[in-house]
Design an enzyme around this catalytic site. Structure first.
Site, PDB file in Angstrom:
ATOM      1  CG  ASP A  64      -1.453  -3.108  17.552  1.00 19.90           C
ATOM      2  OD1 ASP A  64      -1.580  -4.106  16.809  1.00 19.90           O
ATOM      3  OD2 ASP A  64      -0.439  -2.389  17.534  1.00 19.90           O
ATOM      4  CG  HIS A  65      -2.845  -3.687  13.326  1.00 15.39           C
ATOM      5  ND1 HIS A  65      -1.831  -3.475  14.212  1.00 15.39           N
ATOM      6  CD2 HIS A  65      -2.476  -3.055  12.185  1.00 15.39           C
ATOM      7  CE1 HIS A  65      -0.887  -2.732  13.631  1.00 15.39           C
ATOM      8  NE2 HIS A  65      -1.260  -2.466  12.402  1.00 15.39           N
ATOM      9  CG  ASP A 119       3.225  -1.892  11.857  1.00 18.28           C
ATOM     10  OD1 ASP A 119       2.076  -2.353  11.777  1.00 18.28           O
ATOM     11  OD2 ASP A 119       3.503  -0.708  11.588  1.00 18.28           O
ATOM     12  NE  ARG A 379       1.655   3.569   5.301  1.00 15.19           N
ATOM     13  CZ  ARG A 379       2.193   2.468   5.786  1.00 15.19           C
ATOM     14  NH1 ARG A 379       1.428   1.485   6.222  1.00 15.19           N
ATOM     15  NH2 ARG A 379       3.496   2.326   5.815  1.00 15.19           N
ATOM     16  CB  SER A 533       1.777  -2.097   5.253  1.00 13.66           C
ATOM     17  OG  SER A 533       1.622  -3.257   4.473  1.00 13.66           O
ATOM     18  NE  ARG A 535      -0.976  -4.399   4.660  1.00 12.28           N
ATOM     19  CZ  ARG A 535      -1.864  -3.431   4.427  1.00 12.28           C
ATOM     20  NH1 ARG A 535      -2.646  -3.479   3.383  1.00 12.28           N
ATOM     21  NH2 ARG A 535      -1.985  -2.414   5.263  1.00 12.28           N
TER      22      ARG A 535
HETATM   23  C1  MIC Z   1      -0.450  -0.293   8.183  1.00 16.37           C
HETATM   24  O1  MIC Z   1      -0.364   0.792   8.748  1.00 16.37           O
HETATM   25  O2  MIC Z   1      -0.682  -0.428   6.968  1.00 16.37           O
HETATM   26  C2  MIC Z   1      -0.238  -1.546   8.999  1.00 16.37           C
HETATM   27  C3  MIC Z   1      -1.543  -2.251   9.067  1.00 16.37           C
HETATM   28  O3  MIC Z   1       0.145  -1.210  10.303  1.00 16.37           O
HETATM   29  C4  MIC Z   1       0.837  -2.381   8.301  1.00 16.37           C
HETATM   30  C5  MIC Z   1       1.011  -3.728   8.817  1.00 16.37           C
HETATM   31  C6  MIC Z   1      -0.041  -4.686   8.358  1.00 16.37           C
HETATM   32  O4  MIC Z   1      -0.498  -4.627   7.215  1.00 16.37           O
HETATM   33  O5  MIC Z   1      -0.420  -5.539   9.163  1.00 16.37           O
HETATM   34  C7  MIC Z   1       2.215  -1.704   8.275  1.00 16.37           C
HETATM   35  O6  MIC Z   1       2.277  -0.504   8.223  1.00 16.37           O
HETATM   36  O7  MIC Z   1       3.230  -2.407   8.221  1.00 16.37           O
HETATM   37 FE1  SF4 Z   2      -1.774   0.879  13.322  1.00 19.09          FE
HETATM   38 FE2  SF4 Z   2      -0.391   0.935  11.028  1.00 19.09          FE
HETATM   39 FE3  SF4 Z   2      -2.211   2.803  11.590  1.00 19.09          FE
HETATM   40 FE4  SF4 Z   2       0.015   2.762  12.942  1.00 19.09          FE
HETATM   41  S1  SF4 Z   2      -0.195   3.129  10.757  1.00 19.09           S
HETATM   42  S2  SF4 Z   2      -2.024   3.027  13.791  1.00 19.09           S
HETATM   43  S3  SF4 Z   2       0.419   0.570  13.108  1.00 19.09           S
HETATM   44  S4  SF4 Z   2      -2.601   0.622  11.261  1.00 19.09           S
END
Ligand code: MIC
Ligand code: SF4
Length: 655
Positions: A64-65, A119, A379, A533, A535
């Site tokens: 999905d990312h 996540d 965010r 995140s 990550r």
């Molecule tokens: C995000 O919203 O920053 C992400 C991308 O979903 C991350 C995960 C990632 O960096 O792959 C998260 O929130 O954990």
């Molecule tokens: Fe995707 Fe992270 Fe954004 Fe949610 S906050 S939509 S999981 S990138």
């Protein structure tokens, strides 16, 4: 004991420790989820553990990312994820099927169960009464192998919702109010448990908006009861038999309490560049808007998008504004397509994106230079949109739709008469884009494209560390600062040597080269270091560059756990003033490190601070730092990380 819901679920899943706030506990995990930006690493780690088939009740891998295919990398990674899932008993949700948290809520989340996801927004599942926690990929890999998940027992905060929301005020405004009160670090070490008479008026997707954005508080997770509303949602999703009632005992005890009067709330926005920079939209004023983005795991449910469609119906997007919409799931998108709402969105001038994270993680739709972007996301950290000087305001869907029409930040109450969108009594159910794993995976061949590189592993901790201060940063540094995402960098998630070139690149382009040259290095941070995140690349890539320790005033939960998992020492200042005495380029010494850690291993704290002395070679001064590691975590760091620790044990998960 009169228990709250969080403790009830924890109690049922407890495998080690005691439910005393601040102590390390271990719980077993019923379900896991991964997404494609963290999943490749998680499955490489799972493979390294040599467990043929997942031991959870259910594990799902989502794509999905990384859905923009500007090169072969993301497509290759998706093939790896699809085949590795088939091999090891994992469901695979295909690209375009939707955002992991939205799809999981619709199709898999079950009240009372535990979910661990790679996540940070995994707590979305808390909207259905599930104890859903975000973690690094390695922790999720361990859980898939049947290993327990270790965490510090959080304090349980009761968030009592009273009265009802006024027209045009939404669930997003509730969580923005919580963020305004608690701040982006106010939830660290806490579970936010919602209760009170205001709960009954909130649908499951609205509750999920609130638990989703509990991640921005730094909370371990957030949780709603499972009640008649939950039952109706599950019935409408064709999963009524999975409902169980889950309510706090009448006189349940909590560690802290807050009360939110829903009737007193008005439409809010989080101003640039932090989810807790919250103002009323009226206070923020009619700022000119260049882009509106609707979607993300926070606000792209069926009712959210139906409301947007109802507002836009028969109207046109303001000529200054580019409106982009990414529906949360294929279920949502198909329902909008079949009932005509999609046509209203298209006719109004919306630019439709596939059901995925998209602009939320900078995967396309970067706004113009200096732009104001109004987003229904969670965010608004600097640069996350893909445009360094863009200013992002976070709002609910109605306010975003209003801004799309007027071209300025607009209180949705200006839109006039309000019509509540009811939850459907039956969602459109078609799970054929979710591939079930075969019973007998003998014939499955795992496809590994050239982008997938082997996993770097750390070495055991040496007796002495002489660490170069590579960078000194302020409070609230996010994982987006440490390991930026976006369309150019995300495709490198399965290639640590390549992605490590981008560590801290947005704030210090010379970081990677300097770190490689310096040998063992250290980063100095302020409070809440590593917020955002899950990550693990924000630990793994610095580790690859030689970072051996991070010394901060305090850490965000998931990032600290990731540092430990990769054998990086997470140190805090015993006296915060010592932060001021350190300069970039200093060398800091940690002597007799192993001996000090080993001497203390096993005999000290569950929640103590474990003190070490650090000496600056520039000033000659020694100052105390704390590692706060539990005996188990100490052993993990001493052995160079959780993978080594796991391999060094006889069975994969014996403790
Ligand atoms: C995000 O919203 O920053 C992400 C991308 O979903 C991350 C995960 C990632 O960096 O792959 C998260 O929130 O954990
Ligand atoms: Fe995707 Fe992270 Fe954004 Fe949610 S906050 S939509 S999981 S990138």
């Amino acid at each position: 004991m009169a228990e709250n819901i969080a403790r009830k679920i924890l109690k049922e899943h407890l495998v080690a420790g005691e439910l005393v706030a601040g102590q390390e506990i271990a719980i077993f995990i019923d379900q896991t989820l991964t997404q494609d930006a963290t999943g490749t690493m998680a499955y490489l780690q799972f493979e390294a553990m040599d467990v043929p088939r997942v031991k959870t009740e259910l594990s799902v891998s989502y794509a999905d990312h990384n859905t923009l295919q500007t090169g072969f990398e993301n497509a290759d990674d998706h093939l790896f994820l699809q085949t590795v899932a088939a091999k090891h008993g994992i469901y695979f949700s295909r690209p375009g099927n939707g955002i992991c948290h939205q799809v999981h809520l619709e199709r898999f989340a079950v009240p009372g169960k535990t979910l661990l996801g790679s996540d940070s927004h995994t707590p979305t599942g808390g909207g259905i009464g599930m104890l859903a926690i975000g973690a690094g990929g390695l922790d999720v890999a361990v859980a898939m192998g049947g290993g327990p998940f270790y965490l510090t027992m959080p304090k349980i905060v009761k968030v009592q919702l009273v009265n009802e929301l006024s027209p045009w005020v939404s669930a997003k405004d509730i969580i923005l109010e919580v963020l305004r009160r608690f701040s982006v670090k106010g939830g660290v070490g806490k579970i936010m448990e919602y209760s009170g008479p205001g709960v009954a008026g909130l649908s499951v997707p609205e509750r999920a908006t609130i638990t989703n954005m509990g991640a921005e508080l730094g909370a371990t997770t957030s949780l709603f009861p499972s009640d008649a509303v939950t039952k109706n949602f599950l019935v409408a999703q064709g999963r009524g038999e999975q409902w169980v009632e889950l309510l706090p005992s009448a006189d349940a005890v909590y560690d802290e309490e807050a009360v939110i009067d829903l009737a007193a709330l008005e439409p809010l926005t989080a101003c640039p560049h932090s989810p807790d920079a919250v103002k009323t939209i009226r206070e923020a004023g009619p700022i000119a808007v260049d882009q509106v983005a609707i979607g993300s795991c926070t606000n792209s449910s069926y009712a959210d998008l139906m409301q947007v469609a109802a507002i836009l119906r028969g109207k046109k997007v303001h000529e200054r504004v580019s409106l982009v919409i990414a529906p949360g799931s294929r279920q949502v998108l198909e329902m909008l397509a079949r009932n005509g709402a999609l046509a209203d969105l298209i006719a109004a001038g919306a630019r439709l994106l596939e059901s995925a994270c998209g602009p939320c993680i900078g995967m396309g739709q970067a706004p113009p230079s200096g732009a104001v972007s109004v987003r229904t996301f969670n965010r608004n950290f600097p640069g996350r949109s893909g445009t360094a000087d863009a200013r992002v305001y976070l709002t609910g869907p109605a306010a975003a739709a209003a801004a799309a029409l007027t071209g300025r930040l607009t209180d949705p109450r200006e839109l006039g008469a309000y019509k509540k969108i009811e939850q459907p009594t039956k969602f459109l159910i078609d799970d054929r884009m979710i591939i079930a794993p075969p019973e007998n995976p003998g014939k499955v061949k795992i496809r590994r494209g050239p982008n997938i590189k082997t996993l770097p592993v750390n070495e055991a901790l040496p007796e002495e560390l002489s660490l170069k201060v590579l960078l000194k940063v302020e409070d609230n540094i996010t994982t987006d600062h440490i390991m930026p995402a976006g369309a150019k960098i995300l495709p490198l998630r399965s290639n640590i040597p390549a992605i490590s070139e981008h560590v801290f690149s947005a704030i210090d382009p010379g970081f990677a080269a300097r770190a490689r040259e310096a040998g063992p290095g250290l980063v100095v941070g302020g409070h809440n270091y590593g917020q955002g995140s899950s990550r693990e690349h924000a630990a793994l890539a610095p580790m690859y560059l030689g970072v051996k320790a991070v010394l901060a005033k305090s850490f965000a939960r998931i990032h600290r756990a990731n540092l430990i998992n990769f054998g990086i020492l997470p140190l805090t200042f015993a006296n915060e003033e010592d932060y001021d005495g350190i300069e970039q380029g200093d060398t800091l010494l940690l002597k007799s490190l192993r001996s000090q850690l080993q001497a203390a291993a096993g005999d000290d704290q569950q929640d103590g601070y474990g003190r070490l002395q650090m000496t600056s070679s520039r000033t000659g001064r020694s100052f105390p730092v704390d590692h706060g590691l539990t005996p188990r975590q100490k052993t993990i760091v001493l052995e160079g990380g959780l993978l080594n620790y796991t391999k060094n044990r006889t069975g994969p998960y014996s403790q």
